[in-house]
Scaffold this active site. Structure first.
Site, mmCIF file in Angstrom:
data_model
loop_
_atom_site.group_PDB
_atom_site.id
_atom_site.type_symbol
_atom_site.label_atom_id
_atom_site.label_comp_id
_atom_site.label_asym_id
_atom_site.label_seq_id
_atom_site.Cartn_x
_atom_site.Cartn_y
_atom_site.Cartn_z
ATOM 1 N N SER A 1 3.392 -2.299 10.335
ATOM 2 C CA SER A 1 4.846 -2.319 10.572
ATOM 3 C C SER A 1 5.530 -3.621 10.166
ATOM 4 O O SER A 1 6.480 -4.049 10.824
ATOM 5 C CB SER A 1 5.154 -1.984 12.037
ATOM 6 N N GLY B 1 2.606 2.116 10.872
ATOM 7 C CA GLY B 1 3.600 3.182 10.757
ATOM 8 C C GLY B 1 4.326 3.518 12.048
ATOM 9 O O GLY B 1 4.986 4.547 12.132
ATOM 10 N N GLY C 1 2.824 -1.225 4.301
ATOM 11 C CA GLY C 1 2.845 0.199 3.970
ATOM 12 C C GLY C 1 4.240 0.663 3.614
ATOM 13 O O GLY C 1 4.723 0.475 2.510
ATOM 14 N N GLU D 1 -5.525 -5.039 10.909
ATOM 15 C CA GLU D 1 -4.463 -4.053 11.098
ATOM 16 C C GLU D 1 -4.717 -3.280 12.388
ATOM 17 O O GLU D 1 -5.542 -2.348 12.404
ATOM 18 C CB GLU D 1 -4.467 -3.054 9.941
ATOM 19 N N GLU E 1 -6.717 4.847 7.897
ATOM 20 C CA GLU E 1 -6.473 6.266 7.558
ATOM 21 C C GLU E 1 -7.695 6.869 6.853
ATOM 22 O O GLU E 1 -7.950 8.069 6.964
ATOM 23 C CB GLU E 1 -5.198 6.381 6.705
ATOM 24 N N ASN F 1 0.874 -1.184 0.000
ATOM 25 C CA ASN F 1 0.000 0.000 0.000
ATOM 26 C C ASN F 1 0.907 1.228 0.000
ATOM 27 O O ASN F 1 1.510 1.546 1.025
ATOM 28 C CB ASN F 1 -0.894 -0.040 1.253
ATOM 29 N N TRP F 2 0.991 1.864 -1.151
ATOM 30 C CA TRP F 2 1.903 3.020 -1.262
ATOM 31 C C TRP F 2 1.370 4.264 -0.554
ATOM 32 O O TRP F 2 2.078 5.233 -0.388
ATOM 33 C CB TRP F 2 2.132 3.359 -2.741
ATOM 34 N N LYS F 3 0.102 4.256 -0.210
ATOM 35 C CA LYS F 3 -0.545 5.453 0.353
ATOM 36 C C LYS F 3 -0.309 6.642 -0.592
ATOM 37 O O LYS F 3 -0.240 6.425 -1.797
ATOM 38 C CB LYS F 3 -0.039 5.710 1.774
ATOM 39 N N HIS G 1 -9.496 1.312 5.087
ATOM 40 C CA HIS G 1 -8.209 1.464 5.781
ATOM 41 C C HIS G 1 -8.388 2.441 6.938
ATOM 42 O O HIS G 1 -9.171 3.393 6.843
ATOM 43 C CB HIS G 1 -7.152 1.979 4.790
HETATM 44 P P1 PGA Z 1 2.899 0.181 7.667
HETATM 45 O O1 PGA Z 1 1.440 0.436 7.050
HETATM 46 O O2 PGA Z 1 3.415 -1.108 7.093
HETATM 47 O O3 PGA Z 1 3.707 1.380 7.247
HETATM 48 O O4 PGA Z 1 2.741 0.089 9.139
HETATM 49 C C1 PGA Z 1 0.532 -0.628 6.931
HETATM 50 C C2 PGA Z 1 -0.777 -0.129 6.384
HETATM 51 O O5 PGA Z 1 -1.139 1.032 6.612
HETATM 52 O O6 PGA Z 1 -1.495 -0.875 5.709
#
Ligand code: PGA
Length: 251
Positions: A212, A173, A233, A167, A97, A9-11, A95
């Site tokens: 993470s 993150g 991520g 998650e 976010e 997931n590049w966000k 997600h």
């Molecule tokens: P992260 O993000 O691997 O940077 O913790 C995971 C995600 O948001 O799906």
């Protein structure tokens, strides 16, 4: 061993130049996959670039969100049909976010899942508790409630078409990961709910872990029997880290 699914997931990251370098290295290094499927979910404006760059590669394309509507006066939205035109096979839905910064609630997420399935996209549906909920010992209740509400509009037959991702929000993150016991406990609660409420055999649906995942902890996380893959991520932005995780997932 079940076939693992590794989703990057590049966000909101990337540029035409850095994406091109990433795609080139991915294609050179991944010509065959053993027991693993790969998806990268990239920002919508770069889908056209990715569609051309990854044509004939074994990596699938995904989006990070979609509209709950197919077309019309919804400024700023991107529809499932558009995503399909640019080669998307998967779409992340719900997600944390999106929930946190865009006020997305379970009922909207349910609508988005329904439209993804209706148009033939595979939804990667995210559930997970916040830090406060975790500290209050509410993980199981929160995840069960999210699952119930987001699946409310689907018949069992359609539920088998989704991928779930557990998650913990506090692990995204932050460099903190959930313990193996906790991941196993939440995944088994999800399994039990799918069996008891929707009569779905656990093998019919993949449940990923996200939060993470890095090359140095991927082995511990991705080889757990309950974990069918990972949602990655920041480590999916670095091609070397992403390749290392894919290689670990292949066993
Ligand atoms: P992260 O993000 O691997 O940077 O913790 C995971 C995600 O948001 O799906």
């Amino acid at each position: 061993m079940c076939r693992k699914l590794i989703v990057g997931n590049w966000k909101m990251n990337g540029s035409l130049a850095t994406n091109a370098a990433f795609f080139d290295k991915l294609k050179i290094n991944i010509t065959a996959l053993n027991n693993v499927d790969i998806v990268i979910c990239i920002p919508a404006p770069y889908l056209a670039q990715a569609q051309i760059a990854l044509n004939n590669s074994i990596c699938s394309l995904g989006a990070q969100d979609l509209s709950a509507h197919l077309s019309g006066a919804y400024t700023g939205e991107v529809s499932a049909l558009m995503l399909k035109e640019f080669g998307c096979k998967y779409v992340i839905i719900g997600h944390s976010e999106r929930r946190m910064y865009h006020c997305e609630i379970n009922t909207t997420i349910a609508d988005k899942i329904a439209i993804a399935i209706q148009t033939g996209l595979i939804p990667i549906v995210c559930v997970g508790e916040t830090l406060d909920e975790y500290k209050a010992g509410q993980t199981n209740t929160v995840v069960s409630h999210q699952l119930d509400t987001v699946l409310a509009k689907l018949d069992s037959i359609f539920i088998t078409k989704i991928v779930l991702a557990y998650e913990p929000v506090w692990a995204i993150g932050t460099g903190h990961i959930a313990s193996q016991e906790m991941i196993q406990q939440v995944h088994s609660i999800i399994h039990a709910q799918l069996v008891n409420k929707y009569f779905i055999i656990p093998k019919m649906i993949k449940i990923l872990y996200g939060g993470s995942i890095k090359p140095n902890n991927a082995k511990e996380l991705l080889t757990m029997p309950y974990v069918d893959g990972g949602l990655i991520g920041s480590a999916a932005l670095n091609i070397d880290d992403f390749l290392a995780i894919i290689s670990i997932a292949q066993g």
